[in-house]
Scaffold this motif. Structure first.
Motif, mmCIF file in Angstrom:
data_model
loop_
_atom_site.group_PDB
_atom_site.id
_atom_site.type_symbol
_atom_site.label_atom_id
_atom_site.label_comp_id
_atom_site.label_asym_id
_atom_site.label_seq_id
_atom_site.Cartn_x
_atom_site.Cartn_y
_atom_site.Cartn_z
ATOM 1 N N GLN A 67 0.985 -1.158 0.090
ATOM 2 C CA GLN A 67 0.077 0.046 -0.124
ATOM 3 C C GLN A 67 0.866 1.222 0.005
ATOM 4 N N ASP A 68 0.396 2.327 -0.266
ATOM 5 C CA ASP A 68 0.958 3.481 -0.569
ATOM 6 C C ASP A 68 2.147 4.068 0.612
ATOM 7 N N ALA A 69 1.320 3.799 1.756
ATOM 8 C CA ALA A 69 2.197 4.357 3.075
ATOM 9 C C ALA A 69 3.567 3.326 3.165
ATOM 10 N N THR A 70 3.494 2.108 2.786
ATOM 11 C CA THR A 70 4.676 1.114 2.925
ATOM 12 C C THR A 70 5.406 1.080 1.733
ATOM 13 N N ALA A 71 4.751 1.234 0.471
ATOM 14 C CA ALA A 71 5.219 0.802 -0.764
ATOM 15 C C ALA A 71 6.497 1.975 -0.962
ATOM 16 N N GLN A 72 6.177 2.934 -0.616
ATOM 17 C CA GLN A 72 7.307 4.131 -0.913
ATOM 18 C C GLN A 72 8.611 3.500 -0.410
ATOM 19 N N MET A 73 8.728 3.106 0.654
ATOM 20 C CA MET A 73 10.116 2.735 1.232
ATOM 21 C C MET A 73 10.232 1.332 0.513
ATOM 22 N N ALA A 74 9.477 0.454 0.387
ATOM 23 C CA ALA A 74 9.714 -0.868 -0.286
ATOM 24 C C ALA A 74 10.222 -0.519 -1.638
ATOM 25 N N LEU A 75 9.665 0.312 -2.323
ATOM 26 C CA LEU A 75 10.305 0.457 -3.646
ATOM 27 C C LEU A 75 11.592 1.190 -3.622
ATOM 28 N N LEU A 76 11.632 1.958 -3.020
ATOM 29 C CA LEU A 76 13.019 2.859 -2.881
ATOM 30 C C LEU A 76 14.028 1.866 -2.507
ATOM 31 N N GLN A 77 13.754 0.652 -1.606
ATOM 32 C CA GLN A 77 14.663 -0.148 -1.569
ATOM 33 C C GLN A 77 14.950 -1.172 -2.659
ATOM 34 N N PHE A 78 13.804 -1.488 -3.406
ATOM 35 C CA PHE A 78 13.645 -2.440 -4.543
ATOM 36 C C PHE A 78 14.630 -1.774 -5.746
ATOM 37 N N MET A 79 14.419 -0.497 -5.747
ATOM 38 C CA MET A 79 15.162 0.407 -6.927
ATOM 39 C C MET A 79 16.828 0.212 -6.548
ATOM 40 N N GLY A 175 1.410 -10.637 6.582
ATOM 41 C CA GLY A 175 2.036 -9.085 6.490
ATOM 42 C C GLY A 175 3.513 -9.322 6.861
ATOM 43 N N VAL A 176 4.391 -8.255 5.851
ATOM 44 C CA VAL A 176 5.912 -8.269 6.113
ATOM 45 C C VAL A 176 6.257 -6.873 5.960
ATOM 46 N N GLY A 177 7.388 -6.425 6.474
ATOM 47 C CA GLY A 177 8.106 -5.241 6.086
ATOM 48 C C GLY A 177 8.425 -4.941 4.657
ATOM 49 N N GLY A 178 8.866 -4.026 4.132
ATOM 50 C CA GLY A 178 9.118 -3.601 2.859
ATOM 51 C C GLY A 178 10.359 -4.407 2.279
ATOM 52 N N ALA A 179 11.371 -4.472 3.331
ATOM 53 C CA ALA A 179 12.604 -5.151 3.030
ATOM 54 C C ALA A 179 12.358 -6.803 2.718
ATOM 55 N N ASP A 180 11.464 -7.408 3.051
ATOM 56 C CA ASP A 180 10.966 -8.911 2.967
ATOM 57 C C ASP A 180 10.449 -8.706 1.680
ATOM 58 N N ALA A 181 9.371 -7.846 1.277
ATOM 59 C CA ALA A 181 8.886 -7.943 -0.029
ATOM 60 C C ALA A 181 9.809 -7.702 -1.176
ATOM 61 N N VAL A 182 10.786 -6.932 -0.870
ATOM 62 C CA VAL A 182 11.902 -6.441 -1.723
ATOM 63 C C VAL A 182 12.616 -8.045 -2.132
ATOM 64 N N ASP A 183 13.084 -8.797 -1.182
ATOM 65 C CA ASP A 183 13.322 -10.147 -1.407
ATOM 66 C C ASP A 183 12.777 -11.093 -2.737
ATOM 67 N N VAL A 184 11.457 -10.842 -2.233
ATOM 68 C CA VAL A 184 10.604 -11.901 -3.241
ATOM 69 C C VAL A 184 10.498 -11.139 -4.445
ATOM 70 N N MET A 185 10.369 -9.750 -4.529
ATOM 71 C CA MET A 185 10.305 -8.933 -5.783
ATOM 72 C C MET A 185 11.589 -9.131 -6.572
ATOM 73 N N ALA A 186 12.679 -9.077 -5.887
ATOM 74 C CA ALA A 186 13.945 -9.587 -6.564
ATOM 75 C C ALA A 186 14.362 -10.935 -7.025
ATOM 76 N N GLY A 187 13.353 -11.803 -6.710
ATOM 77 C CA GLY A 187 13.487 -13.308 -7.041
ATOM 78 C C GLY A 187 14.005 -14.150 -6.291
ATOM 79 N N MET A 188 14.036 -13.819 -4.980
ATOM 80 C CA MET A 188 14.696 -14.637 -3.800
ATOM 81 C C MET A 188 13.576 -15.193 -2.934
ATOM 82 N N PRO A 189 14.097 -16.233 -2.241
ATOM 83 C CA PRO A 189 13.034 -17.003 -1.191
ATOM 84 C C PRO A 189 12.558 -15.877 -0.223
ATOM 85 N N TRP A 190 11.605 -15.976 0.518
ATOM 86 C CA TRP A 190 11.022 -15.320 1.599
ATOM 87 C C TRP A 190 10.982 -16.415 2.741
#
Ligand code: MIC
Ligand code: SF4
Length: 755
Positions: A67-79, A175-190
């Protein structure tokens, strides 16, 4: 918008083999949670039985939602992760940044204006990296996920603690923190510690004023806010089957309030009906083929004590409607006892607002049940004593509810229909009858009621109930109103009673919507530019955290010893601060400002040991940082309860706090701390919390030997020179120690991707 039916079919295709194999290695019948977990192992088929609450296991989730309030930090990390596209279907939902004030149309317009920079950022990052984007007004993440993406037997993660809502459709959704989501977005295990399993057997059938919400209000009363920690709650029995899919969603949603990793229900006809009503006949058909794997084994449900770590039984036919609160969602009171309890505790009896909505209770069925009460008030000439606010869960629900005349009923009671968004549930509420610090009561159908959450006023007593009960209480204007017993006086001076609520599970004319609010990403987003202005106050590119020098940590000062409840709302408040969710330095100015200082019982007032002066927590911590002095935060039980927001971990990390030492952690927050390179420790002997004094200095004398399962020795030096030596535990495994060594999990991903 399209859900990925091929992906779902693939999950189902491999389910039979994987479940059979898992049953073999575990050596006994399986619960539904185990079936889903074992069929989503990163390494494929199970090769061993995992020990609950002990083994860390790598999973391969099917979806991600932010969601918008957590995606900002998650996507800043994913970038920073160096990937072209997300590896797993992902969506971003704009729902938290819209303030409720005048009503949907105006409020949405002003949010689009005031947060355009953030929405544009999220939209362009989504477009670039292959992420589906749900624009502001499209709805609340968890409703939109339930309506479009959740599927029985699936596994998803989301950067919001109420991702668990999708358990209503038979998922394991976590539910997870953005950094966990970044792992999975990046193709890594969770990674997750294999959960414990709590079984809740539901017998009987709901009737009258009792709603699915009351099941979880009751469960919360039994388990308390930390009773579900590290566990998946699985509901089963005839009572479970008799409830609607969205009702099951409500129950799973509030599993977050007992700290549960997630909650789930076996696939049944209510889910099939819901899938079909939301235009997913193909998913229902595919699920029907593998039905037997989408629920726990018969033997498990026949003898639950043998398979679950804990079993709770609730007879729905006897369950009474409840209201939970104030200030904590586990303080459960049956409606019939509320009058007495309110008097005893001096809770204000007059109710100022009734709020219906949030991801917890904004389904079509919820609105119809609440509307059936509102309609009686109009028909029986009862004027509502409290103000009413409604937040529909999604544009699809709003559109359908408008078409079916439901919204008109609320409007006839002078209710304000706010945007399809979180609104008052997350402090995005410009309350028209602003109360300052005045003591007052509100009732709502949301999930959380922590201090200051809805309107920023610490003296607002918020009570959580079902939408129909909220409607009845708001109409009566009294917290002690029991609609099964009490009469109301109408405009003609007559005594009238409210009849039991009536609901419609799914719209008889079907759901409808004109513009659901979805924007698909480009097939190839490589040319999309993502802009972050250097002088932006809302967005800031991330600077990597410093790696660990490998040495013992010495001379650390106490920043704050937090007393009592310290939720993520206390550590990183929402409401007005949601504004800075994409700007780490700016949001750090709210770091721990809601935590109560154990020495003076004040919030945001701590001693700076370097000067002896008192000041706000962020200001004092910035001083320590300037002087290069490491610090420690000490906390009580269930520290970091509530939200998944990783800001609660990143802010102290950014400001130079090195260690968080507490009696116990909430799961998501503990992981967030680890991911961000913080040392998250718990007291071996929880009474050692009492040894810690205001002027203490800490030496972590054997940190250099940081290793899994090895306690850490802390020397506490008091102001008079005396010392106490205590032991702390941690739950870091080897890979997590690598995160710590590198300064954060992200630093490690970057290094691996660069190699
Ligand atoms: C909440 O309900 O507290 C939130 C706001 O949805 C959070 C996420 C956040 O802090 O952005 C959650 O539940 O995880
Ligand atoms: Fe939004 Fe409230 Fe649900 Fe959190 S709990 S997602 S703030 S509606």
């Amino acid at each position: 918008m399209a859900y990925d039916i091929d992906m779902i079919k693939k999950v189902y295709d491999q389910m039979a083999d994987r479940v059979t194999k898992a049953r073999e290695v575990v050596g006994k019948p399986l619960t539904l949670a185990e079936k889903i977990l074992y069929s989503h192992l990163w390494d494929g088929e199970a090769t061993k039985a995992y020990e609950r609450a002990k083994d860390y296991v790598e999973f391969s989730p099917d979806r991600i939602a932010c969601q918008d309030a957590t995606a900002q930090m998650a996507l800043l990390q994913f970038m920073q992760a160096g990937k072209k596209k997300v590896a797993v279907p992902t969506t971003v939902h704009c729902d938290h940044l819209i303030q409720a004030k005048m009503g949907a149309a105006i409020d949405l317009q002003s949010a689009n204006k005031s947060s355009s920079e953030v929405f544009d950022f999220l939209e362009s990052v989504s477009n670039k990296y292959g992420i589906g984007f749900w624009k502001p007004g499209a709805g609340i993440i968890h409703q939109v996920v339930l309506e479009n993406y959740a599927f029985p037997g699936g596994m998803m993660i989301g950067t919001d603690s109420h991702t668990v809502n999708a358990g209503g459709l038979g998922m394991v959704a976590i539910g997870v923190g953005g950094a966990d989501a970044v792992d999975v977005m990046a193709g890594m295990p969770w990674e997750l510690k294999f959960p414990k399993l709590i079984g809740v057997k539901l017998t009987g059938k709901l009737s009258g004023w009792t709603a699915p919400k009351d099941v979880i209000l009751k469960v919360a009363g039994i388990l308390t806010v930390k009773g579900g920690t590290g566990a998946i709650i699985e509901y089963f029995g005839e009572g479970a089957r008799s409830m609607s899919c969205t009702g099951k969603g409500t129950i799973c949603n509030m599993g977050a309030e007992v700290g549960a990793t997630t909650s789930t229900f076996g696939y049944d006809e209510s889910m099939e009906r819901y899938l079909k009503a939301t235009n997913r006949e193909d998913v229902a058909e595919a699920a029907n083929v593998v039905k037997e794997h989408l629920t726990g084994d018969d033997e498990v449900y026949a003898n639950p004590e043998q398979y679950f770590d804990e079993v709770i039984e609730i007879n729905l036919s006897e369950l009474k409607p409840h209201l939970n609160g104030p200030f904590t969602p586990d303080l459960a009171t049956p409606i019939s006892e509320m009058g007495e309890k309110a008097k005893e505790n001096d809770w204000p009896i007059n109710v100022d607002w009734g709020l219906i909505g949030s991801c917890t209770n904004s389904s079509y069925e919820d609105l119809t049940r609440a509307a059936s009460i509102a309609k009686q008030a109009v028909d029986k000439k009862i004027k509502s004593k409290s103000d009413f606010g409604i937040n529909p869960g999604s544009e699809q629900i709003r559109y359908t509810a408008e078409r079916d005349g439901l919204l008109q009923i609320f409007e006839d009671l002078d209710a304000t229909v706010f945007t399809n968004a979180c609104g008052p549930c997350i402090g995005q509420w410009d309350r028209s009858d602003r109360k300052g610090e005045e003591k007052n009561t509100i009732v709502h159908s949301f999930n959380r009621n922590f201090s200051k959450r809805a309107d920023g006023n610490p003296n607002t007593h918020a009570f959580v109930g079902s939408p129909e009960m909220v409607a009845a209480i708001a109409i009566s204007g009294r917290l002690d109103f029991d609609p099964t017993r009490d009469k109301l006086i109408n405009e003609d001076g007559e005594e009238v009673m409210l009849d039991e609520p009536q609901g419609i599970e799914l719209p008889t004319k079907g759901f409808a919507v004109e513009d659901a609010g979805y924007i698909a990403p480009k097939e190839d987003g490589s040319s999309v530019e993502v802009k972050v202005a250097e002088d932006s106050e809302r967005l800031q590119l991330l600077t990597p955290f410093e790696p660990w020098d490998g040495k013992n940590l010495t001379g650390a000062k106490l920043l704050i010893k937090a007393w009592g409840k310290c939720t993520t709302d206390h550590i990183s408040m929402a409401g007005p601060w949601l504004r800075y969710r994409g700007h780490l330095d700016n949001i750090s100015n709210n770091c721990l400002i809601g935590a109560v200082n154990a020495y003076n019982k004040k919030t945001n007032f701590v001693k700076n040991q370097l000067t002896g002066e008192y000041d706000g927590v962020p200001a004092v911590q910035r001083e320590y940082k300037k002087e290069g002095v490491p610090t420690v935060v000490v906390g009580d039980h269930n520290y970091g309860e509530g939200s998944s927001r990783e800001h609660a971990a990143m802010e102290p990390r950014h400001l130079g706090v090195k260690v968080v030492l507490v009696k116990s952690f909430a799961r998501i927050h503990e992981t967030n701390l680890k991911k961000q390179g913080m040392l998250a420790l718990t007291f071996v002997n929880e009474n050692d919390y009492d040894l810690i004094q205001e002027d203490d200095t800490f030496n972590f004398v054997d940190l250099a030997e940081f290793a899994p399962d090895k306690e850490i020795t802390i020397e506490i030096v008091h102001a008079d020179g005396s010392k106490d030596t205590i032991k702390a535990e941690h739950t870091y495994n080897l890979p997590q120690i690598e995160w710590y060594k590198h300064g954060s999990a992200l630093n490690l991903i970057k290094k691996e991707n660069a190699a």
